[in-house]
Design a protein around this motif. Structure first.
Motif, PDB file in Angstrom:
ATOM      1  N   GLN A   1      -4.375  -0.552  13.603  1.00 18.49           N
ATOM      2  CA  GLN A   1      -3.157  -0.594  12.847  1.00 18.49           C
ATOM      3  C   GLN A   1      -2.813   0.385  11.815  1.00 18.49           C
ATOM      4  OE1 GLN A   1      -3.578  -4.901  11.837  1.00 18.49           O
ATOM      5  NE2 GLN A   1      -1.489  -5.306  13.085  1.00 18.49           N
ATOM      6  N   TRP A   2      -3.871   0.624  10.821  1.00 20.85           N
ATOM      7  CA  TRP A   2      -3.897   1.302   9.773  1.00 20.85           C
ATOM      8  C   TRP A   2      -4.024   2.983   9.971  1.00 20.85           C
ATOM      9  CZ3 TRP A   2      -1.944  -0.321   5.297  1.00 20.85           C
ATOM     10  CH2 TRP A   2      -1.768  -1.945   5.058  1.00 20.85           C
ATOM     11  N   ALA A   3      -4.740   3.325  11.329  1.00 21.77           N
ATOM     12  CA  ALA A   3      -5.319   4.700  11.492  1.00 21.77           C
ATOM     13  C   ALA A   3      -4.271   5.590  11.382  1.00 21.77           C
ATOM     14  CB  ALA A   3      -6.026   4.760  12.478  1.00 21.77           C
ATOM     15  N   GLY A   4      -4.443   6.861  10.817  1.00 19.16           N
ATOM     16  CA  GLY A   4      -3.359   7.826  10.806  1.00 19.16           C
ATOM     17  C   GLY A   4      -2.261   7.483   9.855  1.00 19.16           C
ATOM     18  N   LYS A   5      -2.063   6.924   8.993  1.00 20.07           N
ATOM     19  CA  LYS A   5      -1.096   6.313   8.191  1.00 20.07           C
ATOM     20  C   LYS A   5      -1.233   6.912   6.701  1.00 20.07           C
ATOM     21  CE  LYS A   5       0.696   2.898  11.366  1.00 20.07           C
ATOM     22  NZ  LYS A   5       1.174   1.682  11.624  1.00 20.07           N
ATOM     23  N   GLY A   6      -2.433   7.197   6.434  1.00 15.85           N
ATOM     24  CA  GLY A   6      -2.968   7.614   5.048  1.00 15.85           C
ATOM     25  C   GLY A   6      -2.742   6.593   3.998  1.00 15.85           C
ATOM     26  N   LEU A   7      -2.675   5.213   4.464  1.00 16.98           N
ATOM     27  CA  LEU A   7      -2.281   4.288   3.396  1.00 16.98           C
ATOM     28  C   LEU A   7      -3.524   3.473   2.943  1.00 16.98           C
ATOM     29  CD1 LEU A   7       0.709   2.634   5.298  1.00 16.98           C
ATOM     30  CD2 LEU A   7       0.688   4.196   3.074  1.00 16.98           C
ATOM     31  N   VAL A   8      -4.870   3.499   3.736  1.00 22.85           N
ATOM     32  CA  VAL A   8      -5.865   2.593   3.260  1.00 22.85           C
ATOM     33  C   VAL A   8      -6.918   3.758   3.165  1.00 22.85           C
ATOM     34  CG1 VAL A   8      -6.453   2.015   5.681  1.00 22.85           C
ATOM     35  CG2 VAL A   8      -7.639   1.065   3.832  1.00 22.85           C
ATOM     36  N   HIS A   9      -7.712   3.893   2.155  1.00 23.71           N
ATOM     37  CA  HIS A   9      -8.703   4.767   1.913  1.00 23.71           C
ATOM     38  C   HIS A   9     -10.080   4.260   2.257  1.00 23.71           C
ATOM     39  CE1 HIS A   9      -9.779   8.916   0.710  1.00 23.71           C
ATOM     40  NE2 HIS A   9     -10.712   8.576   0.314  1.00 23.71           N
TER      41      HIS A   9
ATOM     42  N   THR B   1       0.922  -1.204  -0.132  1.00 23.92           N
ATOM     43  CA  THR B   1      -0.047  -0.093   0.047  1.00 23.92           C
ATOM     44  C   THR B   1       1.037   1.389  -0.067  1.00 23.92           C
ATOM     45  OG1 THR B   1      -0.279  -0.003   2.373  1.00 23.92           O
ATOM     46  CG2 THR B   1      -1.739  -1.066   1.252  1.00 23.92           C
ATOM     47  N   GLU B   2       1.911   1.197   0.703  1.00 23.38           N
ATOM     48  CA  GLU B   2       2.819   2.368   0.762  1.00 23.38           C
ATOM     49  C   GLU B   2       3.287   2.747  -0.818  1.00 23.38           C
ATOM     50  OE1 GLU B   2       6.440   4.081   3.581  1.00 23.38           O
ATOM     51  OE2 GLU B   2       5.924   2.072   3.669  1.00 23.38           O
TER      52      GLU B   2
ATOM     53  N   LYS C   1      -4.898   5.417  -4.634  1.00 18.65           N
ATOM     54  CA  LYS C   1      -5.940   5.285  -3.419  1.00 18.65           C
ATOM     55  C   LYS C   1      -6.021   3.566  -3.311  1.00 18.65           C
ATOM     56  CE  LYS C   1      -7.003   9.343  -2.620  1.00 18.65           C
ATOM     57  NZ  LYS C   1      -6.457  10.034  -1.596  1.00 18.65           N
ATOM     58  N   VAL C   2      -6.189   3.202  -2.104  1.00 20.18           N
ATOM     59  CA  VAL C   2      -5.983   1.759  -1.867  1.00 20.18           C
ATOM     60  C   VAL C   2      -7.247   1.292  -1.218  1.00 20.18           C
ATOM     61  CG1 VAL C   2      -5.191  -0.343  -0.651  1.00 20.18           C
ATOM     62  CG2 VAL C   2      -3.816   1.456  -1.603  1.00 20.18           C
ATOM     63  N   CYS C   3      -8.153   0.533  -1.891  1.00 18.93           N
ATOM     64  CA  CYS C   3      -9.561   0.005  -1.099  1.00 18.93           C
ATOM     65  C   CYS C   3      -9.401  -1.584  -0.595  1.00 18.93           C
ATOM     66  CB  CYS C   3     -10.519  -0.020  -2.283  1.00 18.93           C
ATOM     67  SG  CYS C   3     -12.076  -0.877  -1.603  1.00 18.93           S
ATOM     68  N   PHE C   4      -9.447  -1.767   0.568  1.00 13.62           N
ATOM     69  CA  PHE C   4      -9.457  -3.345   0.814  1.00 13.62           C
ATOM     70  C   PHE C   4     -10.777  -3.678   1.322  1.00 13.62           C
ATOM     71  CE2 PHE C   4      -5.232  -2.237   3.427  1.00 13.62           C
ATOM     72  CZ  PHE C   4      -4.378  -3.067   2.245  1.00 13.62           C
ATOM     73  N   THR C   5     -10.944  -5.257   0.550  1.00 19.46           N
ATOM     74  CA  THR C   5     -12.406  -5.446   0.738  1.00 19.46           C
ATOM     75  C   THR C   5     -12.104  -6.787   1.780  1.00 19.46           C
ATOM     76  OG1 THR C   5     -14.189  -6.769  -0.108  1.00 19.46           O
ATOM     77  CG2 THR C   5     -12.155  -7.205  -1.036  1.00 19.46           C
TER      78      THR C   5
END
Length: 640
Positions: free
Chosen positions: A445-453, A392-393, A401-405
Motif C-alpha cells: 500500500q505504501w510502496a513508491g509513495k515516499g511517505l514511510v521511510h 504522514t503526507e 521522516k516517518v517511522c512506523f513500528t
C-alpha cells in the motif's frame, strides 16, 4: 568515533589577527561546504584532509615554503592550494573571486598556486581493503619481483579504474604476450606533463573497449581469481631493473578516499608506543572507524599482519598505536541518514498526538505505532492506511521522516490466540505467518509513495513477561518473525528500511537476544539496523536519570551486534516523573543529544523522544497535557 569525511582544510595564520582572517573567509565558508578551518600551522594535524588551502605569510611555514613544509610532515595530503594573501582584506577579495566563479581552489587562475601530486585509487569494489604481497622495492629483474600492488579480490569482483585515462591496450588471448601477465588492460593518463601507464592484470573479462576514455572508479573488468595486480609505469619517471621497464613504486601514490581502520573485535587497546608493554590510552570498538596516520598503502599492507602496528587518531583526538593484526582497512561510511536524528513519538489515536508540523522545529523524525487491530482484532488494512496516510503526507511534506513500528496492535490483538504469556511456539508460528502476510500487503500500500521511510518489526520483543504495553516472545520466535517479515516488506518496497523492534532489556541481555534471533534467519544482511530503548540511561551512571547506567554501555553493546549498520534509538526519555522540572529534563535531554551526535556521528540513525505530549501514556512530554510549551525543554529540544 567515525570521523566526518571532510576532505578540505583551510589553514589561517595565528598571528594575532586570526579572527580578522576568519571573518574575511566567512563568505567563502558559506559558499563552499565541508571546509575545516585550522588555526595556525604549528601543532595541528592535517592528516585527515586530502586537500589543504593555506595562507603564506612570513614565519608561518618551514623555510617560508608551505608546500615543502606540508609534503615533509604530512605525506598523505594530495593537493596544496597556496593563497598568496598578505592581509585579511586581500584574502576576502581573492575568495570573492573564487565565489563568483564557483571555483573552490581557484583552478581557473592557473598561476602555479596549486601543487597536486599524482595519486591512484583502489582498484576493486571488494571490501575490506587488503593487499597480498608487498611491492618489490629492491628489484632483481626476475619473475619473482612484485611489480605493483597485488590486491586481494574475490572471483568475479569488479575491477575499477584507479585513475582516469584512455584504454591503450588489452590482452585476453590464450597465449601469454611479452608482458606475461595473463589477461590485462592498460590505461594511459597524464599528470603535469608526465605520462603514466597503469596495467590491471588477472582479469576474467574486460568491459571497456580499446581507445575508450574512462574516469576514476569506472568498472573496467572482472577479476578471475583472488588477486589482481596493478602495475604503474612511466617512460620518464619510472625505474629500470625490474622484469618490466619503467616501473614506478605505487605505494607513495596510493590514496584511498575516506580510508579508515576498524577493530575486528571488541575492546582493542590503543597504546602510546607500538609495543604490547606500552601504556594504554583507551580502547576501540568495532564501530570505531578511526583515521590512520600513515601512508595508505602501508596501512593496507599491515592490517591483519601479526606484529605490525598502525598509528591512529583516537576518537578523542589523541594519537596512539593499535595492533594491526586486529584491524581491517575500510572506508568511512556514514551509516545513518543525512538528517537530524532527533525525533518524537506521536500517536494517531491521541487528541494531542498529531501536532501541526509547524510546531516540530528542527527535528528529523516522527514515529507512530501502526495500529490495524483498533482494539478489536480488525484486519482492515485499508482503514489503517486511510488513518495514517494523511498524517504522514503532512509530516513528509514538511520535511520530516516517518517511522512506523509494528506490534500486537498491528496484528494479533483480540484474535483468539491464548493470552500473551501463554503463547506456545506453535501459536507464534501461526501468528508470524499471518502477520508477515499482512505486512506484505501493508508494505504494498505504501510502496513508491515516499511517505514511510522505516518499518520496525514488533516492539520491545525482549521485554519481561507482563511488561506494560509490550508483548514479548522468545528470540527464536523473533528470529522467525524477522525471517518472514523482512522479505515480505522488501519484496513490495525495496527502498524502505526495516529495523528491529526497540529492545529494552539492557546492553548485555538485549544484544544477546538479537544475536540468538539472528541465528534463526537468513535475512541478517537485509536488516537495516538494530533499535533499542535506553530508558534510565544517561551520561552519569547512577544519576537521577541514569539509574541503569551510562548510555555508552548501550551503544557499545548494540553496536557490536551489527557493527556496520546504524543504531536506532526509537524510544528514550523520562517515564513516570510528570512533576520534574522542565529545566532538569531539558538539561538531561540536550546533554544526551549533544553527546551522541559528537561521539557517534553517522552512527545514530534516530533518537526519538517519548513522547510529544505529557498525557501520551507515561512519558515526559515535550509539551504539557494542554499542548502548551514546557520552557525551556520545548524550545531547546526542537532546536537540538
Amino acid at each position: 568515533m567515525s570521523d566526518s569525511p571532510i576532505s578540505h582544510a583551510f589553514v589561517l595564520p595565528d598571528d594575532g589577527q586570526f579572527f580578522q582572517w576568519y571573518n574575511a573567509l566567512k563568505p567563502y565558508l558559506a559558499q563552499f561546504d565541508n571546509v575545516a578551518v585550522i588555526r595556525g600551522s604549528g601543532g595541528n594535524d592535517l592528516t585527515p584532509y586530502r586537500n589543504v588551502s593555506v595562507i603564506n605569510v612570513p614565519n608561518m611555514w618551514l623555510r617560508d615554503d608551505p608546500v615543502f613544509h606540508i609534503r615533509r610532515i604530512f605525506p598523505t595530503i594530495v593537493m596544496v592550494d597556496v593563497v598568496q594573501a598578505t592581509t585579511p582584506a586581500q584574502l576576502q577579495s581573492m575568495m570573492q573571486t573564487r565565489i563568483n566563479l564557483a571555483d573552490r581552489y581557484g583552478r581557473q587562475r592557473n598561476d602555479g598556486h596549486i601543487n597536486e601530486r599524482f595519486v591512484i585509487g583502489w582498484a576493486t569494489d571488494r571490501r575490506p581493503y587488503e593487499s597480498v604481497r608487498p611491492f618489490t622495492k629492491q628489484p632483481t629483474g626476475t619473475a619473482s619481483d612484485i611489480l605493483g600492488i597485488e590486491i586481494a579480490t574475490t572471483g568475479g569482483s569488479n575491477i575499477l579504474a584507479a585513475v582516469g585515462g584512455k584504454v591503450t591496450k588489452q590482452w585476453s588471448g590464450n597465449e601469454p604476450d611479452a608482458l606475461r601477465l595473463g589477461n590485462y588492460i592498460q590505461i594511459t593518463t597524464q599528470h603535469n606533463g608526465t605520462t603514466y601507464i597503469l596495467t590491471y592484470a588477472g582479469l576474467s573479462a574486460i568491459s571497456v573497449p580499446l581507445h575508450t576514455t574512462v574516469t576514476k572508479g569506472d568498472v573496467i573488468g572482472k577479476v578471475s581469481g583472488s588477486t589482481c595486480l596493478v602495475v604503474v609505469q612511466s617512460p620518464t619517471a619510472g625505474t629500470d631493473g625490474y622484469r618490466l621497464p619503467n616501473i614506478v613504486n605505487p605505494y607513495p601514490l596510493l590514496y584511498v578516499d575516506s580510508l579508515r581502520v576498524r577493530p575486528t573485535g571488541s575492546g582493542l587497546w590503543v597504546r602510546k608506543l607500538p609495543r604490547l608493554e606500552s601504556d594504554t590510552l583507551g580502547q576501540l570498538q568495532p564501530y570505531d572507524f578511526v583515521l590512520p596516520r600513515e601512508m595508505h598503502a602501508d596501512v593496507i599492507a599491515k592490517t591483519g599482519v601479526e606484529g605490525e602496528w598502525i598509528n591512529v587518531r583516537m576518537p578523542d583526538g589523541r594519537n596512539g598505536f593499535a595492533a594491526a593484526w586486529f584491524l581491517e582497512a575500510t572506508e568511512f561510511k556514514r551509516f545513518a541518514l543525512e538528517i537530524n536524528p532527533v525525533g518524537v513519538n506521536l500517536d494517531a489515536r491521541h487528541p494531542l498526538g498529531t501536532p501541526d508540523a509547524s510546531r516540530l522545529g528542527n527535528i528529523g523524525w516522527v514515529r507512530f505505532g501502526y495500529n490495524v487491530s483498533n482494539n478489536s482484532g480488525s484486519e482492515d488494512i485499508n482503514a489503517a492506511y486511510n488513518r495514517y496516510a494523511p498524517l504522514t503526507e503532512r509530516y513528509v511534506n514538511a520535511g520530516y521522516k516517518v517511522c512506523f513500528t509494528t506490534s500486537h496492535q498491528t496484528y494479533g490483538e483480540a484474535k483468539g490466540f491464548p493470552p500473551w504469556p501463554q503463547m506456545r511456539d506453535d501459536n507464534w508460528r501461526v501468528l508470524i505467518d499471518r502477520f508477515a502476510d499482512m505486512m506484505r500487503r501493508i508494505s504494498q500500500q505504501w510502496a513508491g509513495k515516499g511517505l514511510v521511510h522505516c518499518w520496525q518489526v514488533w516492539n520491545e520483543q525482549d521485554a519481561p513477561v507482563g511488561a506494560i504495553a509490550s508483548v514479548p516472545m522468545s528470540p527464536q520466535n523473533y528470529g522467525l518473525m524477522l525471517d518472514k517479515c523482512i522479505p515480505a516488506i522488501k519484496s513490495t518496497d525495496s527502498d524502505v528500511l526495516v529495523v528491529t523492534g526497540g529492545h529494552t532489556s539492557g546492553p548485555v541481555s538485549g544484544p544477546n537476544y538479537i544475536r540468538a534471533a539472528l541465528q534463526q534467519t537468513a535475512q541478517r544482511s537485509r536488516l537495516d539496523g538494530v533499535a533499542f530503548h535506553p530508558y534510565g540511561r544517561a551520561l552519569t551512571a547512577g544519576s537521577h536519570y541514569g539509574q541503569f547506567g551510562h548510555i555508552d554501555e548501550s551503544i557499545r553493546g548494540y553496536s557490536n551486534v551489527l557493527p556496520t549498520k546504524p543504531l536506532w534509538i526509537t524510544e528514550w526519555g523520562v517515564l513516570d516523573r510528570p512533576e520534574d522540572s522542565p529545566t532538569d529534563i531539558a538539561n538531561y535531554a540536550i546533554n544526551m543529544i549533544n553527546h551522541l551526535k559528537a561521539r557517534y556521528p553517522g552512527q545514530i540513525a534516530a533518537l526519538i523522544w517519548y513522547a510529544w505530549a505529557q498525557s501520551m501514556h507515561n512519558g515526559y512530554g515535550i509539551v504539557d497535557s494542554n499542548s502548551q510549551p514546557r520552557s525551556p525543554l520545548t524550545e531547546r529540544f526542537l532546536q537540538a
